[in-house]
Write a protein that holds these residues in place. Structure first.
Motif, PDB file in Angstrom:
ATOM      1  N   VAL A 100       0.971  -1.352   0.015  1.00  0.00           N
ATOM      2  CA  VAL A 100      -0.044   0.052  -0.188  1.00  0.00           C
ATOM      3  C   VAL A 100       0.820   1.382  -0.011  1.00  0.00           C
ATOM      4  CG1 VAL A 100      -1.784   1.235   1.391  1.00  0.00           C
ATOM      5  CG2 VAL A 100      -2.014  -1.035   1.190  1.00  0.00           C
ATOM      6  N   ALA A 101       0.638   2.167  -0.779  1.00  0.00           N
ATOM      7  CA  ALA A 101       1.379   3.406  -0.990  1.00  0.00           C
ATOM      8  C   ALA A 101       1.033   4.464  -0.114  1.00  0.00           C
ATOM      9  CB  ALA A 101       1.376   4.137  -2.180  1.00  0.00           C
ATOM     10  N   ILE A 102       1.659   5.188   0.745  1.00  0.00           N
ATOM     11  CA  ILE A 102       1.170   6.279   1.676  1.00  0.00           C
ATOM     12  C   ILE A 102       1.575   7.591   0.837  1.00  0.00           C
ATOM     13  CG2 ILE A 102       1.213   7.104   3.878  1.00  0.00           C
ATOM     14  CD1 ILE A 102       0.291   4.201   3.492  1.00  0.00           C
ATOM     15  N   LEU A 103       0.562   8.474   0.727  1.00  0.00           N
ATOM     16  CA  LEU A 103       0.917   9.998   0.272  1.00  0.00           C
ATOM     17  C   LEU A 103       0.353  10.829   1.313  1.00  0.00           C
ATOM     18  CD1 LEU A 103       0.354  11.270  -3.203  1.00  0.00           C
ATOM     19  CD2 LEU A 103      -0.595  12.615  -1.424  1.00  0.00           C
ATOM     20  N   SER A 104       0.977  12.012   1.486  1.00  0.00           N
ATOM     21  CA  SER A 104       0.828  13.068   2.482  1.00  0.00           C
ATOM     22  C   SER A 104       1.295  14.302   1.977  1.00  0.00           C
ATOM     23  CB  SER A 104       1.272  12.705   3.926  1.00  0.00           C
ATOM     24  OG  SER A 104       0.737  13.664   4.792  1.00  0.00           O
ATOM     25  N   LYS A 110       0.195   9.834  -9.230  1.00  0.00           N
ATOM     26  CA  LYS A 110       0.841   9.213 -10.504  1.00  0.00           C
ATOM     27  C   LYS A 110       2.254   8.858 -10.193  1.00  0.00           C
ATOM     28  CE  LYS A 110      -2.691   9.434 -13.379  1.00  0.00           C
ATOM     29  NZ  LYS A 110      -3.137   7.910 -14.017  1.00  0.00           N
ATOM     30  N   ALA A 111       3.070   9.362  -9.426  1.00  0.00           N
ATOM     31  CA  ALA A 111       4.448   9.015  -9.310  1.00  0.00           C
ATOM     32  C   ALA A 111       4.750   7.779  -8.817  1.00  0.00           C
ATOM     33  CB  ALA A 111       5.180  10.124  -8.633  1.00  0.00           C
ATOM     34  N   LYS A 112       4.004   7.457  -7.805  1.00  0.00           N
ATOM     35  CA  LYS A 112       4.164   5.958  -7.042  1.00  0.00           C
ATOM     36  C   LYS A 112       2.801   5.418  -6.984  1.00  0.00           C
ATOM     37  CE  LYS A 112       7.525   4.609  -5.710  1.00  0.00           C
ATOM     38  NZ  LYS A 112       8.336   3.630  -6.514  1.00  0.00           N
ATOM     39  N   LYS A 113       2.343   4.835  -8.175  1.00  0.00           N
ATOM     40  CA  LYS A 113       1.076   3.949  -7.935  1.00  0.00           C
ATOM     41  C   LYS A 113       1.384   2.589  -7.511  1.00  0.00           C
ATOM     42  CE  LYS A 113      -2.141   4.501 -10.939  1.00  0.00           C
ATOM     43  NZ  LYS A 113      -3.122   4.540 -12.097  1.00  0.00           N
ATOM     44  N   SER A 114       0.476   1.880  -6.828  1.00  0.00           N
ATOM     45  CA  SER A 114       0.570   0.760  -6.128  1.00  0.00           C
ATOM     46  C   SER A 114      -0.524  -0.274  -6.700  1.00  0.00           C
ATOM     47  CB  SER A 114       0.586   0.706  -4.454  1.00  0.00           C
ATOM     48  OG  SER A 114       0.416  -0.371  -3.936  1.00  0.00           O
ATOM     49  N   ASN A 115      -0.204  -1.431  -6.556  1.00  0.00           N
ATOM     50  CA  ASN A 115      -0.980  -2.724  -7.112  1.00  0.00           C
ATOM     51  C   ASN A 115      -2.090  -2.703  -5.975  1.00  0.00           C
ATOM     52  OD1 ASN A 115       0.388  -3.178  -9.365  1.00  0.00           O
ATOM     53  ND2 ASN A 115       1.559  -4.599  -8.194  1.00  0.00           N
ATOM     54  N   GLY A 121      -8.672  15.747  -1.364  1.00  0.00           N
ATOM     55  CA  GLY A 121      -9.982  15.038  -1.848  1.00  0.00           C
ATOM     56  C   GLY A 121     -10.276  15.018  -3.122  1.00  0.00           C
ATOM     57  N   MET A 122     -10.127  16.208  -3.855  1.00  0.00           N
ATOM     58  CA  MET A 122     -10.505  16.261  -5.139  1.00  0.00           C
ATOM     59  C   MET A 122      -9.468  15.326  -5.906  1.00  0.00           C
ATOM     60  SD  MET A 122     -11.165  20.268  -6.134  1.00  0.00           S
ATOM     61  CE  MET A 122     -11.082  19.952  -7.963  1.00  0.00           C
ATOM     62  N   ALA A 123      -8.158  15.257  -5.661  1.00  0.00           N
ATOM     63  CA  ALA A 123      -7.143  14.498  -6.235  1.00  0.00           C
ATOM     64  C   ALA A 123      -7.353  12.795  -6.255  1.00  0.00           C
ATOM     65  CB  ALA A 123      -5.695  14.736  -5.627  1.00  0.00           C
ATOM     66  N   THR A 124      -7.887  12.499  -4.771  1.00  0.00           N
ATOM     67  CA  THR A 124      -8.278  11.102  -4.424  1.00  0.00           C
ATOM     68  C   THR A 124      -9.237  10.681  -5.381  1.00  0.00           C
ATOM     69  OG1 THR A 124      -7.548  11.572  -2.265  1.00  0.00           O
ATOM     70  CG2 THR A 124      -8.942   9.750  -2.761  1.00  0.00           C
ATOM     71  N   GLN A 125     -10.402  11.840  -5.680  1.00  0.00           N
ATOM     72  CA  GLN A 125     -11.706  11.361  -6.288  1.00  0.00           C
ATOM     73  C   GLN A 125     -11.196  11.312  -8.051  1.00  0.00           C
ATOM     74  OE1 GLN A 125     -15.089  13.663  -5.806  1.00  0.00           O
ATOM     75  NE2 GLN A 125     -15.480  13.091  -3.590  1.00  0.00           N
ATOM     76  N   LYS A 126     -10.372  11.869  -8.236  1.00  0.00           N
ATOM     77  CA  LYS A 126     -10.031  11.999  -9.774  1.00  0.00           C
ATOM     78  C   LYS A 126      -9.138  10.683 -10.001  1.00  0.00           C
ATOM     79  CE  LYS A 126      -7.451  14.630 -13.104  1.00  0.00           C
ATOM     80  NZ  LYS A 126      -6.715  16.132 -13.118  1.00  0.00           N
ATOM     81  N   VAL A 127      -8.229  10.393  -9.143  1.00  0.00           N
ATOM     82  CA  VAL A 127      -7.762   8.761  -9.214  1.00  0.00           C
ATOM     83  C   VAL A 127      -8.734   7.618  -9.186  1.00  0.00           C
ATOM     84  CG1 VAL A 127      -5.457   9.616  -9.045  1.00  0.00           C
ATOM     85  CG2 VAL A 127      -6.701   8.471  -7.118  1.00  0.00           C
ATOM     86  N   GLN A 128      -9.822   7.901  -8.083  1.00  0.00           N
ATOM     87  CA  GLN A 128     -10.734   7.044  -7.898  1.00  0.00           C
ATOM     88  C   GLN A 128     -11.324   6.918  -9.581  1.00  0.00           C
ATOM     89  OE1 GLN A 128     -12.583   8.370  -4.529  1.00  0.00           O
ATOM     90  NE2 GLN A 128     -11.346   7.206  -3.204  1.00  0.00           N
ATOM     91  N   GLU A 141     -10.661   7.009 -12.081  1.00  0.00           N
ATOM     92  CA  GLU A 141      -9.845   6.507 -13.341  1.00  0.00           C
ATOM     93  C   GLU A 141      -9.589   4.833 -12.793  1.00  0.00           C
ATOM     94  OE1 GLU A 141      -5.972   8.422 -13.042  1.00  0.00           O
ATOM     95  OE2 GLU A 141      -6.861  10.214 -14.148  1.00  0.00           O
ATOM     96  N   GLY A 142     -10.346   4.421 -11.780  1.00  0.00           N
ATOM     97  CA  GLY A 142     -10.463   3.034 -11.503  1.00  0.00           C
ATOM     98  C   GLY A 142      -9.247   2.600 -10.589  1.00  0.00           C
ATOM     99  N   TYR A 143      -8.438   3.822 -10.081  1.00  0.00           N
ATOM    100  CA  TYR A 143      -7.589   3.377  -8.937  1.00  0.00           C
ATOM    101  C   TYR A 143      -7.917   3.490  -7.721  1.00  0.00           C
ATOM    102  CZ  TYR A 143      -3.058   3.776  -6.707  1.00  0.00           C
ATOM    103  OH  TYR A 143      -1.826   3.475  -6.064  1.00  0.00           O
ATOM    104  N   ASN A 144      -7.442   2.449  -6.762  1.00  0.00           N
ATOM    105  CA  ASN A 144      -8.003   2.227  -5.217  1.00  0.00           C
ATOM    106  C   ASN A 144      -7.441   3.440  -4.374  1.00  0.00           C
ATOM    107  OD1 ASN A 144      -9.109   1.301  -3.349  1.00  0.00           O
ATOM    108  ND2 ASN A 144      -8.039  -0.616  -3.138  1.00  0.00           N
TER     109      ASN A 144
END
Length: 615
Positions: free
Chosen positions: A47-51, A92-97, A115-122, A124-127
């Motif tokens: 699991v990747a952690i971003l802050s 995008k820099a560190k996507k995780s399976n 929150g917006m960035a999280t929704q944006k990748v969600q 796109e199908g990313y968890n």
């Protein structure tokens, strides 16, 4: 008056600071265009952690990137949230399976943008999941019902635990499991700070400010009235937000700590008792410098705190951490954080706190093998093309290009004319940057028109470009709110085209529909409504009046009246919610202090209306 003792810098300090940071640990890489620091070695199978968040709190957040803690950190300018584009770049820099856990401090701009960035990748199908940290006990329950508790130094303990959970035992933890342990830590954290003075934002020359359109400007150049020489403040926030109380003369450290810990442990204080501590509970103690408290004092404070915890509360901390973790620039203060390890998860939490990490801010050992593979200047990488020049949506929904240019031009000019007054209002009611934030957006629009770089015919593409421009130029909470709204307009026009089965020329009815749709989108990201003393007090009346009358001039007048009405309202959101009413008395002759954001938006809308009526 507080005196600034900052050094002078001939170019952009934040970029240089992050470039310097990545050289302390060869595992780190730096995406300079978006101010993203990430670990080059973290596995895609964990699991990747971003802050992230605004600069000025170093070593939070970039100092905690590395093995066993964060995978990515994103930095905004001083005390200002990074943009959605920056955060999206970090994701995008560190996507995780296994997906990414996005950790954000509970400040309005941060929550909106992350929150917006999280929704944006969600989308796109990313968890991905969002975890909002809240640990400040200085904000009473009667105030935090709407805005929540602020986040302070407890944030780094959240980073430590979730980073370890994601990495340990062969990285077998799922995103939900990492999120769950983070929430348990979050619910059992309590922090309170004390300071001898407010901080002063350094006047920093940036790489772009020759145009006066892209300067930092995230906080006002005006100095906040500081404390008296023999005065201390308990509970001050890390952006100069007011605390619980001021004390004079400065008390003995034992007396000060006794009062501070009382806000954490006293069950009688229903306003600030957020975490329960029962007999036998194990706790971790973190003593944090706000920037200017020396290590000599910090370790002494830690010792005094441990003695007091043993004597008064029967608690002997099983883990103690002391140092500089979460600062307020060079703030002359410190904070005390208590984590109830037992209630957060007991043995599991201790194992995570003890898990090895090599991040710079945790003062951990970096192996010889890591240094032998040093990346040097290769740590600075080029911005990916998909981020630098993203493909914008297009449509056959057409603007009147002449009217579009004239309305935006006149609205921008009105914002620039109103900037000094807005800045004055926000110096008292907020952090002083509202006028400058609007100016950056207005100048950005005018510059785009001068360069003919803004699409003026295709409504969807135009508004998508405008969203990115506003988000990039303005920054901060206002930039995020404007960007969300403009993006909502673009999405609505696209939906209207799809529903009609063909393109169309934008008229008043389609515009009203788009405005209502965009407002609904905006309301998903903020709980502010009409009557809460925010820009919504100008925006909502404008949309309502335009819906019923289809008259832009009448709608602009309704926005003006709504903005003026905020002079009599109590603030429910933002930093104005923490400002005492006595600060507003100087504006009694004007009828009260209005909300700066509402005044600014009303000015822009009046410019739109005047330009529209001439066509």
């Amino acid at each position: 008056m507080t005196v600034s003792n900052h050094w002078q810098y001939s170019d952009e300090i934040l970029t240089n600071s992050l470039r310097g940071l990545v050289r302390t640990n060869p595992d780190l890489k730096y995406l300079a265009a978006e101010r993203v620091v990430y670990s080059s070695s973290s596995s895609k199978d964990k699991v990747a952690i971003l802050s992230g968040g605004g600069a000025g709190h170093e070593p939070l957040h970039a100092g905690f990137v590395g093995k066993g803690m964060l995978d990515v950190a994103v930095s905004g300018q001083v005390f200002a949230s990074p943009s959605v584009k920056q955060i999206y770049s970090g994701l995008k820099a560190k996507k995780s399976n296994k997906g990414t856990l996005v950790v954000v401090k509970n400040y309005t701009g941060d929550v909106i943008h992350f929150g917006m960035a999280t929704q944006k990748v969600q989308a796109e199908g990313y968890n991905a999941k969002l975890l909002v940290v809240q640990d400040d006990v200085a904000v009473p329950r009667s105030k935090n019902a709407m805005v929540g508790r602020r986040a302070l130094a407890g944030t780094c303990l959240v980073h430590k635990v979730i980073g370890a959970k994601a990495a340990q035992d062969g990285a077998k933890a799922t995103l939900d499991e990492v999120y769950d342990i983070g929430q348990r830590v979050n619910r059992n954290l309590a922090t309170v700070g004390a300071s001898l003075d407010h901080v002063v934002i350094p006047k920093i020359t940036t790489e772009e400010n020759s145009t006066n359109e892209d300067e930092d400007g995230s906080d006002s150049d005006e100095e906040v009235e500081g404390l008296k020489p023999d005065e201390a403040e308990i509970g001050m926030g890390i952006h100069n937000e007011p605390g619980i109380k001021r004390i004079s003369p400065i008390p003995d450290i034992n007396d000060l700590l006794d009062e501070m810990l009382g806000y954490i442990f006293s069950k009688e204080d229903k306003e600030r008792h957020y975490v329960d501590f029962d007999d036998g509970d194990e706790v971790a103690l973190l003593v944090n410098s706000l920037g200017a408290t020396s290590n000599l004092e910090l370790f002494a404070i830690q010792n005094y705190a441990v003695q007091l915890l043993r004597k008064k509360y029967g608690i002997d901390p099983v883990r103690c951490y002391t140092g500089t973790f979460t600062t307020s620039l060079d703030g002359p203060g410190f904070s005390i954080t208590i984590l109830n390890i037992t209630k957060a998860g007991g043995k599991e939490i201790k194992e995570c706190l003890d898990y090895p990490t090599d991040v710079p801010a945790w003062n951990c050992h970096v192996s010889s093998a890591t240094w032998e593979n040093a990346l040097g200047d290769q740590a600075v990488v080029e911005e990916p093309e998909e981020i630098a020049h993203p493909k914008l949506p297009t449509s056959n929904v057409k603007f009147d290009s002449k009217l579009f240019r004239e309305m935006l031009t006149e609205g921008s000019k009105r914002a620039l004319e109103k900037e000094p007054k807005i800045t004055l209002y926000d110096t008292v009611a907020g952090d002083g940057d509202c006028g400058e934030t609007l100016s950056r957006g207005a100048n950005g629009i005018l510059k785009a028109f001068r360069k003919n770089s803004l699409e003026e015919t295709d409504a969807v593409k135009s508004l998508s470009q405008l969203t990115d421009l506003i988000e990039t130029k303005m920054g901060g909470t206002s930039g995020g709110l404007y960007a969300i709204f403009i993006s909502g307009l673009a999405n609505s026009f696209k939906r209207q085209e799809e529903q009609n089965g063909k393109g169309f020329n934008v008229g008043i009815n389609a515009t009203v529909t788009a405005l209502k749709d965009a407002l609904a989108t905006l309301e998903n990201y903020t709980r502010a409504r009409k009557g809460d003393r925010t820009m919504m007090d100008a925006l909502i009346p404008f949309i309502e009046k335009l819906d019923t009358t289809k008259d832009v001039k009448k709608a602009a007048l309704a926005a003006h009246e709504g903005a003026e009405a905020t002079r009599k309202m109590n603030a429910m959101f933002g930093r104005a919610a923490y400002v005492g009413k006595e600060e507003f008395k100087q504006f009694e002759a004007e009828g009260g202090l209005p909300d700066p954001g509402a005044i600014g938006l009303a000015a822009i809308l009046s410019g739109f209306a005047d330009a529209y009526s001439k066509n």
